[in-house]
Motif scaffolding. Structure first.
Motif, PDB file in Angstrom:
ATOM      1  N   LYS A   1       0.844  -1.177   0.000  1.00  8.26           N
ATOM      2  CA  LYS A   1       0.000   0.000   0.000  1.00  8.26           C
ATOM      3  C   LYS A   1       0.890   1.241   0.000  1.00  8.26           C
ATOM      4  O   LYS A   1       1.924   1.267   0.648  1.00  8.26           O
ATOM      5  CB  LYS A   1      -0.863   0.036   1.260  1.00  8.26           C
ATOM      6  CG  LYS A   1      -2.002  -0.925   1.281  1.00  8.26           C
ATOM      7  CD  LYS A   1      -2.714  -0.809   2.591  1.00  8.26           C
ATOM      8  CE  LYS A   1      -4.185  -0.690   2.396  1.00  8.26           C
ATOM      9  NZ  LYS A   1      -4.898  -0.561   3.660  1.00  8.26           N
ATOM     10  N   THR A   2       0.442   2.237  -0.721  1.00  3.20           N
ATOM     11  CA  THR A   2       1.162   3.497  -0.665  1.00  3.20           C
ATOM     12  C   THR A   2       0.828   4.190   0.647  1.00  3.20           C
ATOM     13  O   THR A   2      -0.126   3.820   1.332  1.00  3.20           O
ATOM     14  CB  THR A   2       0.772   4.401  -1.848  1.00  3.20           C
ATOM     15  OG1 THR A   2      -0.615   4.727  -1.737  1.00  3.20           O
ATOM     16  CG2 THR A   2       1.051   3.723  -3.182  1.00  3.20           C
ATOM     17  N   LEU A   3       1.603   5.191   0.986  1.00  5.42           N
ATOM     18  CA  LEU A   3       1.349   5.922   2.225  1.00  5.42           C
ATOM     19  C   LEU A   3      -0.023   6.582   2.212  1.00  5.42           C
ATOM     20  O   LEU A   3      -0.729   6.603   3.215  1.00  5.42           O
ATOM     21  CB  LEU A   3       2.436   6.976   2.439  1.00  5.42           C
ATOM     22  CG  LEU A   3       3.841   6.452   2.714  1.00  5.42           C
ATOM     23  CD1 LEU A   3       4.842   7.596   2.738  1.00  5.42           C
ATOM     24  CD2 LEU A   3       3.873   5.698   4.017  1.00  5.42           C
ATOM     25  N   LEU A   4      -0.407   7.107   1.053  1.00  7.42           N
ATOM     26  CA  LEU A   4      -1.710   7.752   0.935  1.00  7.42           C
ATOM     27  C   LEU A   4      -2.838   6.737   1.081  1.00  7.42           C
ATOM     28  O   LEU A   4      -3.825   6.988   1.781  1.00  7.42           O
ATOM     29  CB  LEU A   4      -1.819   8.496  -0.396  1.00  7.42           C
ATOM     30  CG  LEU A   4      -3.097   9.298  -0.612  1.00  7.42           C
ATOM     31  CD1 LEU A   4      -3.249  10.383   0.457  1.00  7.42           C
ATOM     32  CD2 LEU A   4      -3.113   9.923  -1.988  1.00  7.42           C
ATOM     33  N   GLU A   5      -2.715   5.566   0.462  1.00  5.72           N
ATOM     34  CA  GLU A   5      -3.730   4.523   0.601  1.00  5.72           C
ATOM     35  C   GLU A   5      -3.837   4.063   2.048  1.00  5.72           C
ATOM     36  O   GLU A   5      -4.934   3.814   2.552  1.00  5.72           O
ATOM     37  CB  GLU A   5      -3.411   3.331  -0.295  1.00  5.72           C
ATOM     38  CG  GLU A   5      -3.597   3.584  -1.756  1.00  5.72           C
ATOM     39  CD  GLU A   5      -3.085   2.434  -2.615  1.00  5.72           C
ATOM     40  OE1 GLU A   5      -3.531   2.359  -3.766  1.00  5.72           O
ATOM     41  OE2 GLU A   5      -2.243   1.645  -2.150  1.00  5.72           O
TER      42      GLU A   5
END
Length: 186
Positions: A51-55
């Motif tokens: 997962k990306t940090l934003l997700e």
């Protein structure tokens, strides 16, 4: 049964030795003898998607967070502070993502040279196209970072959920105070 139908002898044709050899199938073809974990491993290692940090930030339950903050703070002014903290978290994530994009942009700029254009026009076009996409992504992230402080953009859902949760939690606190706290009447 023999009395009803009688017994009949069946002739079996003589088979060659070649026909008598029947290959035994591998036991791993039959799944009922295997544990489910063995079946997953036999398919090969599957790499979980990171997962990306934003997700990761967007997947948080901001409504529950708002309820807990309101119930524990017992003060409506804490709503603004909670929203500021959420905005700061988003801005930090945007800053990290922008730094990563800057590194990728600089890497591509180093390779986008005239010699690359002379050697392979198709590769030059791919690098140029990738560079322009990264610049657009960076521009979008910078815009979202600015919008984060006002509660707009990608952060809007988190802001709204936190507010709803905060109001619900504060309402629960007030109901508890009114209904379950003894009051002196005279």
């Amino acid at each position: 049964m023999k009395k009803l139908f009688g017994s009949r002898q069946v002739e079996t044709p003589q088979a060659d030795k070649k026909d008598q050899f029947i290959p035994i199938p591998d036991k791993y073809l039959f799944t009922e003898d295997r544990h489910p974990e063995e079946m997953i491993e036999s398919r090969g290692p599957s790499k979980p998607k990171e997962k990306t940090l934003l997700e990761d930030l967007l997947s948080q339950d901001f409504m529950l967070k708002g309820e807990r903050d309101a119930y524990s703070s017992k003060d409506m002014t804490a709503l603004g502070e909670g929203l500021k903290l959420i905005a700061m978290e988003f801005r930090q994530v945007y800053d990290k993502a922008i730094l990563e994009l800057d590194e990728k942009i600089e890497f591509l700029r180093l390779h986008l040279t005239d010699t690359l254009e002379e050697e392979s026009m198709a590769l030059h076009d791919k690098v140029y196209h990738s560079l322009s996409l990264l610049k657009k992504q960076k521009l979008d992230l910078v815009t979202q970072k600015d919008l984060a402080m006002t509660g707009e953009g990608y952060i809007e859902k988190a802001y709204t959920e936190y507010k709803v949760g905060f109001i619900r939690g504060y309402g629960l606190y007030l109901e508890g105070e009114v209904l379950f706290k003894p009051t002196k009447t005279l």
